[in-house]
Each structure stands twice: as C-alpha cells, then as structure tokens.
Enzyme design. Structure first.
Site, PDB file in Angstrom:
ATOM      1  CE  LYS A  12      -3.878  -1.960   2.749  1.00  0.00           C
ATOM      2  NZ  LYS A  12      -5.089  -1.599   3.734  1.00  0.00           N
ATOM      3  CG  ASP A  60      -8.462   0.920   5.085  1.00  0.00           C
ATOM      4  OD1 ASP A  60      -8.266   1.248   3.750  1.00  0.00           O
ATOM      5  OD2 ASP A  60      -8.274  -0.219   5.421  1.00  0.00           O
ATOM      6  N   GLY A  94      -5.926   3.197  18.813  1.00  0.00           N
ATOM      7  CA  GLY A  94      -5.498   2.533  17.838  1.00  0.00           C
ATOM      8  C   GLY A  94      -4.603   3.571  16.944  1.00  0.00           C
TER       9      GLY A  94
END
Ligand code: NAD
Length: 287
Positions: A73, A109, A133
């Site tokens: 990516k 995402d 996160g």
C-alpha cells in the site's frame, strides 16, 4: 463466466501478498456480472520489489483499476500519478483507478468506516470522537473523521511502535484540517481515557484487541458507556466483540466492523464503475 469474458473485457485486480484468501474477486465479479459490466477481477501475489513492474503492467494492459493490500500500500502511493486527499495525508493507497492513463490512488478504509456510520444514522460532522489505535485502520479512520468535519479526534494507543504514528497523524492533520482538534495520549492512562470517553459522542476501537484470539479483551470499561454514546468497532471477527455486546447492554448505539468491510467494497465499486454496488443481491449471493 466463459460467455461473459470476451476480447474487450477490461481487467481489474488485487495486488499484494498473500492474496489467496481474498474475497474481493468473488465480490467484484459477482457485481460486474449482476450489473452487466464487461470487467473481470483477478488477484495477483506480488511483493514490494515487483511493484514498479506491476505499474508497467497496469499501464500496458490499460487496467481499469483495482486494489493494493499489504505490504504494497505504501509503495503504491509513490507510483500512482495522483492521490486522493486521504491517501496523500496517509501516504498509502488501497485502491487505484485508471482514467485514460492517469492513475489515481485512494484509501477507502476510513471512507468505508464513515459510510457505515452514516447508513446507521450517525453523522460525524461536528462530533467529538475517541479512536483507540494508530495502525493502518485507525489512521485511515482518524484522517477521514477529520476530513469529514469531526470536531475532535482523541487518539489513544499503547506505548508501542505505533504510538509515533499517532503523533505524526496529529501533526499532519494540524496542517490539513486545523479546525479538527487532534490529541494523542497513552492508552495505559485510564484517567485520560475515561475523561475523553465522558466528553465524546463516538468511541471507536481500531486496535486488534477484541479480535480473535483476543476476543475476551475490551479496552473500554463498560461503566463508561452511556445511552447517548455511539460505540463502534472495526473488528468483524467475532461479528459482535465484547465491547459491542457491553455497549448494547448499556443501551448505546453499537456498530460492529462488518459494515465497514462491506462499505469499503461499496465505495471502491463506485470508484471503479460509477455505479452503486448491488448490496442486497450480493448479501443474498453470500448467504
Ligand atoms: P495494525 O497492525 O496496523 O495496528 C494494530 C493496532 O493495534 C495498533 O494501534 C497497536 O498499537 C494496537 N495494539 C496491538 N496490541 C495491543 C494491545 N495489547 N492493546 C491495545 N492495543 C494494541 O492493524 P490494522 O490493520 O490497523 O487492524 C486493526 C484492526 O482493524 C483489526 O482488528 C482489524 O480486524 C480491523 N480492520 C477492520 C477492517 C474492516 O473492514 N472492518 C479493515 C481493516 C482492519
């Protein structure tokens, strides 16, 4: 299928390694067939070193688009011609679209996550959010929340190699989305976490905790859940994590990670084809 593929069929593909487990070929090929679109979607196992050759092939075969997965990516973001705002901030892309030879990289995402909130009646604009996160999923969500007008993104991460990524996201967003207040704190600081959750409209888990084999773990004490809090998880295996179950018990609106997965595909399909993904038909096909 053999009647569908012909001399004009346009190619799309997933690149990365491993790709053998991917559900993307089945999902997109079902939808192309359903919508009568002359495309086929394949998966190719390639590593980072092969990515310049992948881009030569994309151009040579005039591929319409496709996806990049780990570990490709970041290198993909260096090889495309243009980047979407989120992909530029993050420096990675999981989707490419080839418009007459100009290849644009997107990262979906975060878009899929926000879209899933939206279809569940939750608008992020003006909202105070807490995101646990700082890995791939968390960073994409943090950037998209800021781009989509959230007023606050409070990032919490344990003191590991991802913590500095959270600090870098904060810096980049201060430059790109100054109206969104971004803070970074240690997940181990339970007092700071409780204060942030008490102040928040939406709390999101984007860590690996809650996912198998960590399904007994939840990072937010259930005593912090209140009825007007939206609690969302990126984890989709199990479909309802311990955090989601506890949030439901407390009367919160609780949104699991399965929808994020689906809506990423929905967003990608629109980028490839300009059409709406046939959600209901695909869900029937999957059942
Ligand atoms: P990643 O490896 O990039 O990031 C891992 C994150 O987990 C980091 O922030 C790390 O600090 C944190 N972490 C690790 N151990 C921890 C612990 N003991 N306590 C607290 N935090 C800990 O992973 P990723 O690709 O960003 O995936 C993160 C989660 O998002 C996974 O659960 C994955 O299933 C989910 N995800 C869901 C979708 C979807 O479509 N629903 C898409 C991508 C990822």
């Amino acid at each position: 299928m053999e009647r569908r593929i012909n001399g004009h069929t346009g190619l799309l593909a997933l690149f990365g390694t491993p790709v053998g487990h991917s559900g993307s070929p089945a999902m997109y090929n079902f939808s192309f067939q359903h919508d009568g679109l002359d495309y086929a979607y394949m998966a190719f196992d390639v590593n980072v070193e092969q990515m310049p050759a992948v881009f030569d092939s994309i151009r040579l075969f005039n591929m319409r688009g496709g996806n990049f997965t780990m570990p490709c990516k970041n290198i993909a973001a260096e090889l495309v011609d243009k980047l979407s705002p989120a992909a530029e901030i993050i420096g990675a892309c999981n989707v490419f679209v080839n418009d007459a030879g100009v290849i644009t990289g997107h990262i979906t995402d975060g878009v899929g996550f926000v879209k899933n909130l939206e279809v569940n009646g939750v608008d992020v604009k003006g909202k105070k959010t807490v995101v646990l996160g700082a890995g791939g999923a968390a960073t994409a969500i943090q950037v998209q929340l800021a781009l989509d007008g959230a007023s606050e993104v409070a990032i919490f991460n344990i003191d590991d190699e991802f913590y500095s990524r959270a600090e870098s996201t904060k810096e980049k967003l201060a430059a790109r989305c100054p109206e969104c207040k971004v803070t970074v704190e240690h997940l181990e600081d339970k007092e700071a976490l409780a204060a942030a959750v008490n102040n928040a409209d939406i709390v999101i888990n984007a860590t690996i905790m809650g996912m198998k084999p960590h399904e007994d773990v939840t990072l937010i004490d259930k005593s912090l859940f209140r009825k007007d809090l939206v609690v969302a998880d990126t984890v989709y295996n199990p479909e309802k994590t311990k955090m989601i179950l506890e949030a439901e018990e407390a009367g919160c609106q609780a949104i699991g990670g399965k929808g994020m997965l689906l809506y990423q595909g929905v967003v990608n399909y629109s980028l490839f084809t300009g059409k709406d993904f046939p959600i209901e038909e695909y869900q029937k096909f999957q059942a």
